[in-house]
Design a protein around this motif. Structure first.
Motif, PDB file in Angstrom:
ATOM      1  N   ALA A  34       1.279  14.560   6.516  1.00 38.80           N
ATOM      2  CA  ALA A  34       0.779  13.532   5.613  1.00 38.80           C
ATOM      3  C   ALA A  34       1.739  12.352   5.533  1.00 38.80           C
ATOM      4  CB  ALA A  34       0.539  14.120   4.222  1.00 38.80           C
ATOM      5  N   SER A  49      -8.401  11.582   4.966  1.00 35.81           N
ATOM      6  CA  SER A  49      -8.425  12.256   3.677  1.00 35.81           C
ATOM      7  C   SER A  49      -9.843  12.603   3.241  1.00 35.81           C
ATOM      8  CB  SER A  49      -7.766  11.383   2.608  1.00 35.81           C
ATOM      9  OG  SER A  49      -6.399  11.200   2.895  1.00 35.81           O
ATOM     10  N   GLN A  56      -3.095  13.323  -2.155  1.00 43.12           N
ATOM     11  CA  GLN A  56      -3.283  11.922  -2.490  1.00 43.12           C
ATOM     12  C   GLN A  56      -1.999  11.163  -2.201  1.00 43.12           C
ATOM     13  OE1 GLN A  56      -4.522  11.667  -6.554  1.00 43.12           O
ATOM     14  NE2 GLN A  56      -6.508  12.672  -6.193  1.00 43.12           N
TER      15      GLN A  56
END
Length: 797
Positions: A34, A49, A56
């Motif tokens: 990520a 995503s 997030q």
């Protein structure tokens, strides 16, 4: 991949049970992915995503990727780490500071800085910019108008004793800065180390003009200067050796040094250059003399004289070897200019590189070079020849001057200021450790950006120690192979000889002898020193009188390109303007995806994903390398401490007996050798290093070494093919953005590699020759990029 499968299953289960993603725990490898994806392509991360259970962007703020334990920029911890390392080595003696630059892949990356307890933008020039919220990464870059660093500047401290690993001090991102800007960094490093009791006694860099200017500024910043005088038989003022003292109390001497192997390569490149004629009274040192050696079966390989690699350390060693000098003396004694030039330069370099000859003999070698260069310049001035055309380049002359002055400076520093307690190991007072670190880094990631380099630092420690203690030395016979790091080579080392410092009386005696040797060598070339000392220059022989009656040669020389010489004498890693993937991705990020067709959106996303996949490969490569645990590091430092203690014990002078002292001048006497050049050859064999002696061409090597043999090209790896395909694809997408919708004309341009133009006919456009046609494979690079990108994406996701 298993982590993603697990995450997807967990997410689906939550959706079925109507549970949100609060408290969702992501596996470490997903967090690592990520971070990489979000920094490479924020828009690509948002797209993925929607398909994958990724954290997030705000969640990434609370996590960080693996942190390399090295400070960003120059901080207090920068110097504390050096002090701690020296403490672990149980060493409080002199150290050698060095600095060098290398090309850096320009790229911004967020990076968690342990000292600041915050993210910073890594890869920018100047002071690190804090990044309180990684999701605002792009906004911060835009707000501060950050400039990407195109070079990595590395400072290294080396304990100047054998079998001790170098210590990395600081890593900085820079662009092409002037000497004033670079000196600010150096001054911070020097002051920080001195203030903590680190005994910096030398500073080395490469020979570029800007680096020499930085060294001059270091001298100018000294708080006091002490001058030593060496007798000069031809000048009552003597040779002045100035020692510059720094620190608050003016008690910290630092000598400026040049990398001697750079000096050797510059000597080779200057001889090979066609921009200058290295003119002596009755001869010219020239490239054709060297090419004859390769053509006639001498110790030089064809690859050393054809398609020359300017950075080839091994080729330079072969040129200045005793074997090459012997070949010229035996087969072409008429090439006196080349013979003497090779002898003078090689002796100066081996005053640094030789592992066993006494210091007093090295002084003689250095002063011989000093006097010879002095005679050469005086001759050219009196004979009316321009030194711009008939002498070594201004840059190389400055390098030689620093090699001579630097040698004498550290000799006095180690003898007087350090009490002669430490051996003077001159080959360690260089920037070679910096270059070795760069080389190790590029073996891990060939084209690294700043974050790659930081992440590789803990891994480099093992690689450097492997090279230090393996006892294996790379093949000296390799050709066109670039750098050859020899600072760890301890074969034939005699530490007691390197700690036996000559007295002032000894230095003055060898100065007189070196003067006589230089005088004799110059007389062999056609002019005696008594002629140089005459007021008028009319008696001096002119090379025009025997080489070129009509002056055509000199006219051609004066028309040579003014910039030609610089390409031979500049060894720095200059940046270029090549387009790379990161530059292209940065441009693609600016595209409004909504304005693109669905097909183009898919293509752009594939390129982004494929590029991220390559970045992941780099991360995997770095993280898969072994890294020493804390206990293992302590043990490694303990081994280094033992090596230091052993080296200092071995450097103690031998017990003196009542026997007559050996004659320090019991070497071949070239001051009275006349026209017999065998003494030069004997000295070269005595003074050359083991690596040089074993690197020349022999009879067995002759069969496979012939002119015109094409280079063996290494096939591209799958990763390199993918990289090139993505690069072509990015270029194509940007080309579409700038040039609009593809038409038949554009298709023709992709095929032919050129646009049609008014008046184009018979292979000429507007009166000029058209560019050569491109082949079909190049024209269809975009299709290849798409295919390869899909493959990489499937493999990763």
């Amino acid at each position: 991949m298993s982590s993603f499968v697990t995450a997807i299953l967990v997410k689906k289960d939550r959706e079925k049970r109507g549970v949100g993603n609060q408290g969702f725990r992501h596996a470490p490898d997903i967090m690592e992915f990520a971070h990489i994806m979000a920094t490479h392509s924020p828009s690509g991360y948002r797209f993925l995503s929607e398909l994958l259970p990724l954290p997030q962007e705000r969640t990434l703020q609370r996590h960080r990727a693996k942190v390399p334990h090295f400070p960003v920029g120059i901080t207090e911890r920068t110097f504390d780490l050096v002090v701690e390392r020296l403490r672990m080595l149980q060493y409080d003696g002199p150290v050698a500071l060095s600095c060098d630059d290398t090309k850096l892949l320009a790229s911004f990356r967020p990076y968690w800085d342990e000292d600041r307890q915050s993210y910073v933008v890594l890869g920018a020039t100047g002071e690190p910019v804090l990044l309180t919220d990684p999701s605002e990464f792009e906004a911060i870059i835009e707000q501060y108008q950050l400039e990407k660093a195109t070079k990595l500047r590395l400072f290294v401290v080396q304990v100047p004793l054998p079998k001790v690993s170098p210590i990395i001090v600081a890593v900085l991102g820079i662009t092409n800065l002037n000497a004033d800007a670079l000196f600010v960094f150096l001054k911070q490093i020097v002051d920080g180390l001195l203030s903590r009791g680190v005994k910096v006694r030398s500073y080395a860099c490469d020979g570029t003009a800007v680096e020499r200017s930085v060294q001059k500024r270091l001298d100018d910043s000294a708080t006091r200067v002490v001058t030593h005088i060496i007798d000069h038989p031809g000048n009552a003022k003597g040779i002045q050796v100035k020692i510059h003292y720094h620190g608050q109390n003016g008690d910290q001497p630092i000598g400026n040094m040049q990398d001697s192997l750079h000096g050797k390569k510059s000597g080779r490149n200057g001889l090979y250059s066609g921009a200058r004629g290295l003119t002596f009274p009755n001869d010219v040192a020239k490239y054709s003399d060297v090419k004859e050696v390769a053509a006639e079966g001498g110790p030089i390989y064809w690859r050393d004289v054809e398609k020359v690699d300017r950075q080839d350390d091994r080729a330079a060693a072969r040129l200045f070897s005793g074997q090459t000098l012997e070949w010229l003396v035996k087969h072409h004694p008429e090439h006196l200019g080349t013979i003497v030039y090779l002898f003078i330069i090689s002796e100066l370099i081996d005053a640094y590189q030789n592992r066993h000859i006494p210091l007093v003999e090295r002084v003689q070698m250095v002063l011989r070079a000093h006097f010879f260069m002095e005679f050469w310049e005086r001759y050219l001035d009196q004979a009316g020849y321009s030194k711009y055309r008939h002498f070594i380049s201004h840059d190389y002359a400055a390098i030689i001057r620093i090699l001579i002055d630097g040698f004498l400076e550290v000799l006095y520093i180690y003898r007087d200021d350090l009490g002669g307690l430490y051996p003077l190991i001159l080959w360690l007072l260089s920037s070679e450790p910096d270059e070795h670190i760069f080389g190790v880094g590029r073996k891990i990631v060939p084209d690294f950006h700043m974050l790659n380099f930081y992440q590789s630092l803990p891994k480099m420690f093992i690689r450097m120690r492997e090279a230090l203690f393996s006892g294996k030395y790379s093949d000296s016979k390799l050709r066109a192979s670039g750098y050859h790091h020899l600072y760890m080579d301890v074969r034939d080392i005699d530490l007691s000889a390197l700690a036996d410092y000559p007295t002032n009386v000894d230095i003055n005696r060898v100065s007189k002898h070196a003067y006589q040797e230089a005088e004799n060598l110059f007389a062999l070339l056609g002019v005696t020193i008594s002629q140089l000392n005459q007021e008028s220059s009319v008696t001096l022989p002119s090379i025009r009188s025997w080489l070129d009656k009509d002056g055509a040669y000199w006219a051609a020389m004066n028309m040579a390109d003014n910039d030609t010489e610089s390409i031979f004498d500049n060894d720095s890693d200059e940046e270029d303007d090549e387009f790379d993937i990161q530059m292209g991705l940065d441009e693609l990020e600016k595209l409004e995806m909504g304005s693109l067709s669905s097909y183009r959106q898919e293509q752009v996303m594939q390129l982004r994903c494929a590029a991220v996949s390559l970045a992941l490969d780099e991360e995997i490569e770095i993280n898969s390398l072994p890294e020493l645990a804390t206990a293992a590091q302590v043990e490694a430092y303990s081994d280094d401490a033992e090596n230091i203690a052993q080296a200092l014990a071995d450097s103690l002078p031998a017990v003196k007996t009542n026997q007559a002292a050996s004659n320090p001048f019991a070497i071949p006497d070239i001051a009275t050798m006349g026209a017999d050049l065998s003494g030069l050859v004997e000295l070269r064999y005595r003074h050359q290093t083991k690596a040089t002696a074993t690197g020349t061409r022999t009879v067995k090597d002759m069969e496979g070494d012939k002119p015109g043999i094409p280079d063996v090209t290494r096939p591209l790896s799958e990763r390199e093919k993918t990289y090139n395909a993505i690069l072509d694809g990015v270029k194509m997408q940007l080309d579409k953005e700038h040039k609009g919708v593809s038409t038949g004309l554009a298709r023709g341009q992709r095929w032919t590699g050129r646009s049609a133009a008014p008046g184009g006919r018979d292979g000429r456009i507007n009166g000029e020759a058209a560019a050569p046609l491109a082949n079909g494979n190049s024209a269809n690079a975009a299709a290849v990029a798409t295919t390869e990108a899909k493959k990489v994406c499937l493999q990763q996701f």
